[in-house]
Design a protein around this motif. Structure first.
Motif, PDB file in Angstrom:
ATOM      1  N   VAL A   1      30.025  40.896  27.978  1.00 58.82           N
ATOM      2  CA  VAL A   1      29.992  41.806  29.125  1.00 58.82           C
ATOM      3  C   VAL A   1      28.895  41.384  30.103  1.00 58.82           C
ATOM      4  O   VAL A   1      29.120  41.299  31.308  1.00 58.82           O
ATOM      5  CB  VAL A   1      29.778  43.267  28.670  1.00 58.82           C
ATOM      6  CG1 VAL A   1      29.481  44.175  29.855  1.00 58.82           C
ATOM      7  CG2 VAL A   1      30.992  43.770  27.923  1.00 58.82           C
ATOM      8  N   ALA A   2      27.709  41.098  29.573  1.00 55.55           N
ATOM      9  CA  ALA A   2      26.565  40.774  30.431  1.00 55.55           C
ATOM     10  C   ALA A   2      26.766  39.471  31.206  1.00 55.55           C
ATOM     11  O   ALA A   2      26.334  39.357  32.351  1.00 55.55           O
ATOM     12  CB  ALA A   2      25.297  40.683  29.589  1.00 55.55           C
ATOM     13  N   PHE A   3      27.422  38.489  30.598  1.00 52.00           N
ATOM     14  CA  PHE A   3      27.549  37.179  31.215  1.00 52.00           C
ATOM     15  C   PHE A   3      28.964  36.883  31.691  1.00 52.00           C
ATOM     16  O   PHE A   3      29.254  35.762  32.116  1.00 52.00           O
ATOM     17  CB  PHE A   3      27.080  36.096  30.233  1.00 52.00           C
ATOM     18  CG  PHE A   3      25.617  36.172  29.931  1.00 52.00           C
ATOM     19  CD1 PHE A   3      24.682  35.525  30.727  1.00 52.00           C
ATOM     20  CD2 PHE A   3      25.143  36.939  28.870  1.00 52.00           C
ATOM     21  CE1 PHE A   3      23.326  35.630  30.464  1.00 52.00           C
ATOM     22  CE2 PHE A   3      23.794  37.048  28.601  1.00 52.00           C
ATOM     23  CZ  PHE A   3      22.883  36.384  29.402  1.00 52.00           C
ATOM     24  N   GLY A   4      29.840  37.872  31.654  1.00 55.11           N
ATOM     25  CA  GLY A   4      31.225  37.680  32.058  1.00 55.11           C
ATOM     26  C   GLY A   4      31.396  37.223  33.492  1.00 55.11           C
ATOM     27  O   GLY A   4      32.361  36.523  33.809  1.00 55.11           O
ATOM     28  N   LYS A   5      30.464  37.574  34.348  1.00 59.41           N
ATOM     29  CA  LYS A   5      30.597  37.215  35.763  1.00 59.41           C
ATOM     30  C   LYS A   5      30.508  35.708  35.998  1.00 59.41           C
ATOM     31  O   LYS A   5      30.879  35.231  37.061  1.00 59.41           O
ATOM     32  CB  LYS A   5      29.531  37.937  36.584  1.00 59.41           C
ATOM     33  CG  LYS A   5      28.105  37.537  36.273  1.00 59.41           C
ATOM     34  CD  LYS A   5      27.119  38.366  37.079  1.00 59.41           C
ATOM     35  CE  LYS A   5      25.682  38.006  36.761  1.00 59.41           C
ATOM     36  NZ  LYS A   5      24.757  38.857  37.510  1.00 59.41           N
ATOM     37  N   PHE A   6      30.061  34.956  35.011  1.00 63.92           N
ATOM     38  CA  PHE A   6      29.918  33.517  35.184  1.00 63.92           C
ATOM     39  C   PHE A   6      31.190  32.748  34.828  1.00 63.92           C
ATOM     40  O   PHE A   6      31.240  31.536  34.978  1.00 63.92           O
ATOM     41  CB  PHE A   6      28.740  32.981  34.359  1.00 63.92           C
ATOM     42  CG  PHE A   6      27.434  33.494  34.854  1.00 63.92           C
ATOM     43  CD1 PHE A   6      26.902  33.022  36.044  1.00 63.92           C
ATOM     44  CD2 PHE A   6      26.754  34.466  34.159  1.00 63.92           C
ATOM     45  CE1 PHE A   6      25.705  33.505  36.532  1.00 63.92           C
ATOM     46  CE2 PHE A   6      25.546  34.957  34.635  1.00 63.92           C
ATOM     47  CZ  PHE A   6      25.019  34.477  35.821  1.00 63.92           C
ATOM     48  N   PHE A   7      32.193  33.449  34.393  1.00 69.39           N
ATOM     49  CA  PHE A   7      33.445  32.796  34.045  1.00 69.39           C
ATOM     50  C   PHE A   7      34.479  33.144  35.079  1.00 69.39           C
ATOM     51  O   PHE A   7      34.777  34.304  35.317  1.00 69.39           O
ATOM     52  CB  PHE A   7      33.873  33.190  32.628  1.00 69.39           C
ATOM     53  CG  PHE A   7      32.782  32.928  31.631  1.00 69.39           C
ATOM     54  CD1 PHE A   7      32.356  31.645  31.361  1.00 69.39           C
ATOM     55  CD2 PHE A   7      32.139  33.972  30.997  1.00 69.39           C
ATOM     56  CE1 PHE A   7      31.329  31.395  30.466  1.00 69.39           C
ATOM     57  CE2 PHE A   7      31.115  33.753  30.093  1.00 69.39           C
ATOM     58  CZ  PHE A   7      30.711  32.454  29.834  1.00 69.39           C
TER      59      PHE A   7
ATOM     60  N   VAL B   1      25.616  28.887  29.944  1.00 67.77           N
ATOM     61  CA  VAL B   1      26.521  30.004  30.219  1.00 67.77           C
ATOM     62  C   VAL B   1      26.605  30.260  31.718  1.00 67.77           C
ATOM     63  O   VAL B   1      27.691  30.463  32.264  1.00 67.77           O
ATOM     64  CB  VAL B   1      26.073  31.282  29.474  1.00 67.77           C
ATOM     65  CG1 VAL B   1      26.820  32.509  29.982  1.00 67.77           C
ATOM     66  CG2 VAL B   1      26.279  31.135  27.982  1.00 67.77           C
ATOM     67  N   GLU B   2      25.482  30.233  32.380  1.00 74.24           N
ATOM     68  CA  GLU B   2      25.448  30.496  33.819  1.00 74.24           C
ATOM     69  C   GLU B   2      26.151  29.400  34.617  1.00 74.24           C
ATOM     70  O   GLU B   2      26.501  29.603  35.778  1.00 74.24           O
ATOM     71  CB  GLU B   2      24.004  30.682  34.275  1.00 74.24           C
ATOM     72  CG  GLU B   2      23.422  31.983  33.743  1.00 74.24           C
ATOM     73  CD  GLU B   2      21.917  32.080  33.856  1.00 74.24           C
ATOM     74  OE1 GLU B   2      21.255  31.080  34.216  1.00 74.24           O
ATOM     75  OE2 GLU B   2      21.392  33.168  33.563  1.00 74.24           O
ATOM     76  N   GLN B   3      26.393  28.257  33.980  1.00 76.16           N
ATOM     77  CA  GLN B   3      27.151  27.182  34.618  1.00 76.16           C
ATOM     78  C   GLN B   3      28.628  27.241  34.227  1.00 76.16           C
ATOM     79  O   GLN B   3      29.393  26.339  34.532  1.00 76.16           O
ATOM     80  CB  GLN B   3      26.547  25.823  34.257  1.00 76.16           C
ATOM     81  CG  GLN B   3      25.181  25.616  34.879  1.00 76.16           C
ATOM     82  CD  GLN B   3      24.505  24.328  34.434  1.00 76.16           C
ATOM     83  OE1 GLN B   3      24.984  23.619  33.563  1.00 76.16           O
ATOM     84  NE2 GLN B   3      23.374  24.040  35.050  1.00 76.16           N
ATOM     85  N   GLY B   4      29.007  28.313  33.525  1.00 72.10           N
ATOM     86  CA  GLY B   4      30.411  28.537  33.209  1.00 72.10           C
ATOM     87  C   GLY B   4      30.871  28.010  31.861  1.00 72.10           C
ATOM     88  O   GLY B   4      32.063  27.959  31.591  1.00 72.10           O
TER      89      GLY B   4
ATOM     90  N   LYS C   1      38.330  40.416  37.597  1.00 71.38           N
ATOM     91  CA  LYS C   1      38.751  41.431  36.629  1.00 71.38           C
ATOM     92  C   LYS C   1      37.674  42.472  36.382  1.00 71.38           C
ATOM     93  O   LYS C   1      37.985  43.615  36.088  1.00 71.38           O
ATOM     94  CB  LYS C   1      39.153  40.768  35.313  1.00 71.38           C
ATOM     95  CG  LYS C   1      40.424  39.952  35.438  1.00 71.38           C
ATOM     96  CD  LYS C   1      40.817  39.344  34.130  1.00 71.38           C
ATOM     97  CE  LYS C   1      42.064  38.501  34.286  1.00 71.38           C
ATOM     98  NZ  LYS C   1      42.470  37.904  33.025  1.00 71.38           N
ATOM     99  N   LEU C   2      36.402  42.088  36.508  1.00 70.60           N
ATOM    100  CA  LEU C   2      35.335  43.060  36.290  1.00 70.60           C
ATOM    101  C   LEU C   2      35.426  44.203  37.285  1.00 70.60           C
ATOM    102  O   LEU C   2      35.236  45.360  36.922  1.00 70.60           O
ATOM    103  CB  LEU C   2      33.956  42.391  36.390  1.00 70.60           C
ATOM    104  CG  LEU C   2      33.503  41.579  35.195  1.00 70.60           C
ATOM    105  CD1 LEU C   2      32.159  40.918  35.488  1.00 70.60           C
ATOM    106  CD2 LEU C   2      33.403  42.427  33.956  1.00 70.60           C
ATOM    107  N   GLY C   3      35.705  43.876  38.539  1.00 72.98           N
ATOM    108  CA  GLY C   3      35.813  44.899  39.573  1.00 72.98           C
ATOM    109  C   GLY C   3      36.963  45.861  39.334  1.00 72.98           C
ATOM    110  O   GLY C   3      36.931  47.002  39.776  1.00 72.98           O
TER     111      GLY C   3
ATOM    112  N   ASP D   1      24.956  44.266  35.645  1.00 72.29           N
ATOM    113  CA  ASP D   1      23.901  43.401  36.178  1.00 72.29           C
ATOM    114  C   ASP D   1      22.553  43.740  35.546  1.00 72.29           C
ATOM    115  O   ASP D   1      21.768  42.843  35.232  1.00 72.29           O
ATOM    116  CB  ASP D   1      23.824  43.515  37.706  1.00 72.29           C
ATOM    117  CG  ASP D   1      22.916  42.445  38.292  1.00 72.29           C
ATOM    118  OD1 ASP D   1      23.143  41.252  38.001  1.00 72.29           O
ATOM    119  OD2 ASP D   1      21.963  42.813  39.000  1.00 72.29           O
ATOM    120  N   GLU D   2      22.294  45.025  35.321  1.00 72.95           N
ATOM    121  CA  GLU D   2      21.054  45.437  34.660  1.00 72.95           C
ATOM    122  C   GLU D   2      20.997  44.869  33.238  1.00 72.95           C
ATOM    123  O   GLU D   2      19.950  44.375  32.789  1.00 72.95           O
ATOM    124  CB  GLU D   2      20.956  46.959  34.617  1.00 72.95           C
ATOM    125  CG  GLU D   2      19.707  47.474  33.947  1.00 72.95           C
ATOM    126  CD  GLU D   2      19.658  48.997  33.848  1.00 72.95           C
ATOM    127  OE1 GLU D   2      18.825  49.497  33.062  1.00 72.95           O
ATOM    128  OE2 GLU D   2      20.436  49.692  34.537  1.00 72.95           O
TER     129      GLU D   2
END
Length: 147
Positions: A16-22, A65-68, A28-30, A42-43
């Motif tokens: 959940v915390a790092f999903g935005k990097f994929f 992870v932050e690089q996908g 889909k998160l939105g 984000d918190e």
């Protein structure tokens, strides 16, 4: 509560915390969370990142992870699990944020059916993980019986 932390729970929190990097997860998160939920995600990310960045191995996993790199997510989860087991206050904070995120889910995959048999109506709702709710409503025409 800290003793109940498992690798599966740490993986779910990290996902959940790092999903935005994929790439596939970004849009889909939105759709799955309210605006407040997205802020809580984000918190959660910032809280985990801040805590793990002091460990060189964890820092490398975070960068991957932050690089996908989805495979690095498992490594982040292992580091997260270690820190959560070592620091009960951190574990409580992370779990609290994760719970708040779950409250702000938009997605509802349940189905609801109502069955009418004469004067009785039965309503069932089937949700995630096949959880069920069942309700019975009786309609009286005239004065209801006393009793």
């Amino acid at each position: 509560m800290v003793s109940l932390i498992t690798l599966a729970a740490a993986e779910a929190i990290a996902k959940v915390a790092f999903g935005k990097f994929f790439e596939s997860s970004v849009g889909k998160l939105g759709e799955k969370f309210t605006e407040t939920g997205l802020k809580k995600i984000d918190e959660l990310y910032q809280t985990i990142r801040k805590r793990l960045s002091g460990n060189p191995g964890a820092k490398d996993a975070l960068t991957d992870v932050e690089q996908g790199n989805q495979e690095a997510l498992q490594r982040v989860a292992v580091y997260l699990l270690d820190v959560m087991k070592a620091d009960g206050n951190f574990a409580t904070d992370v779990q609290k944020i994760a719970d708040e995120i779950n409250i702000h889910r938009v997605e509802d995959n349940s189905s609801q059916n109502q069955y009418n048999y004469g004067g009785q109506n039965y309503q069932t709702e089937t949700g995630e993980n096949n959880t069920n709710q069942f309700g019975n409503t009786i309609h009286y025409h005239g004065t209801p019986p006393q009793g």
